[in-house]
Design an enzyme around this catalytic site. Sequence first.
Site, PDB file in Angstrom:
ATOM      1  N   CYS A 138       0.879  -1.018  -0.055  1.00 54.34           N
ATOM      2  CA  CYS A 138       0.109  -0.241  -0.094  1.00 54.34           C
ATOM      3  C   CYS A 138       0.714   1.002   0.172  1.00 54.34           C
ATOM      4  O   CYS A 138       0.033   2.552  -0.115  1.00 54.34           O
ATOM      5  CB  CYS A 138      -0.724   0.257   1.043  1.00 54.34           C
ATOM      6  N   HIS A 139       2.563   1.080   0.115  1.00 49.82           N
ATOM      7  CA  HIS A 139       2.328   2.206  -0.129  1.00 49.82           C
ATOM      8  C   HIS A 139       4.131   2.367  -0.759  1.00 49.82           C
ATOM      9  O   HIS A 139       5.245   1.637  -0.166  1.00 49.82           O
ATOM     10  CB  HIS A 139       3.650   2.552   1.611  1.00 49.82           C
ATOM     11  N   PHE A 140       3.866   2.859  -1.547  1.00 47.07           N
ATOM     12  CA  PHE A 140       3.104   2.969  -2.426  1.00 47.07           C
ATOM     13  C   PHE A 140       2.822   2.037  -4.386  1.00 47.07           C
ATOM     14  O   PHE A 140       3.628   0.906  -3.985  1.00 47.07           O
ATOM     15  CB  PHE A 140       3.726   4.369  -3.302  1.00 47.07           C
TER      16      PHE A 140
END
Length: 172
Positions: A70-72
Site C-alpha cells: 500500500c505504500h506505494f
Amino acid sequence: MVDKRESYTKEDLLASSRGELFGPQGPQLPAPNMLMMDRVVKMTEDGGKYGKGYVEAELDITPDLWFFGCHFIGDPVMPGCLGLDAMWQLVGFYLGWLGGEGKGRALGVGEVKFTGQVLPTAKKVTYRIHFKRVINRRLVMGIADGEVLVDGQQIYTADELKVGLFKDTSSF
C-alpha cells in the site's frame, strides 16, 4: 521479577505485546502488524555511544510485508515513520527491561534524518538505540539517539528520542 536477558526472540516480543514479558504493570510492545522487529539481538545497561545503555534489534524484510502493498502501489517502500516508531518501541522496551512500570508513550524526537530507504529487495533492517539518559522518578523516561540500517548501510538517524511510562494515561 523482570525477564532481563541480553537478547529476545520473536516469541518473546509477542509475549511482550500481550503484557506477559515484563509483568502486568510493565510496558508492552505493539502487536503485529505494528511490531516492527523480529528479534532483539543485544541489550546492555552500560553500552552504546554514551555508555548509558544500548539496544540492537532486527527486522527481516520480505516482499510480502504488509506496508509494501500500500505504500506505494507501483513504488513499494517501507514508510519512514515505521522505522521511527520502531526506535520508540525499543526505547520503551528498554525501560521495561530496566524494571520500569506503566504504559509506554512516545513523547517526541529532536531531529530525524532520512538518507535512504527500505525496499522489498532488502534483506534486513537493523535498529541501534544509544541511551543518553534514563529518568526514574514519578515519570520514567528514556532519552536516546537511534539509527536505522538496511543491509548494513545507515539510512535514518534520530536524535533525542523520548519515551515515557505512565501509570495513568487518562489525562495524557
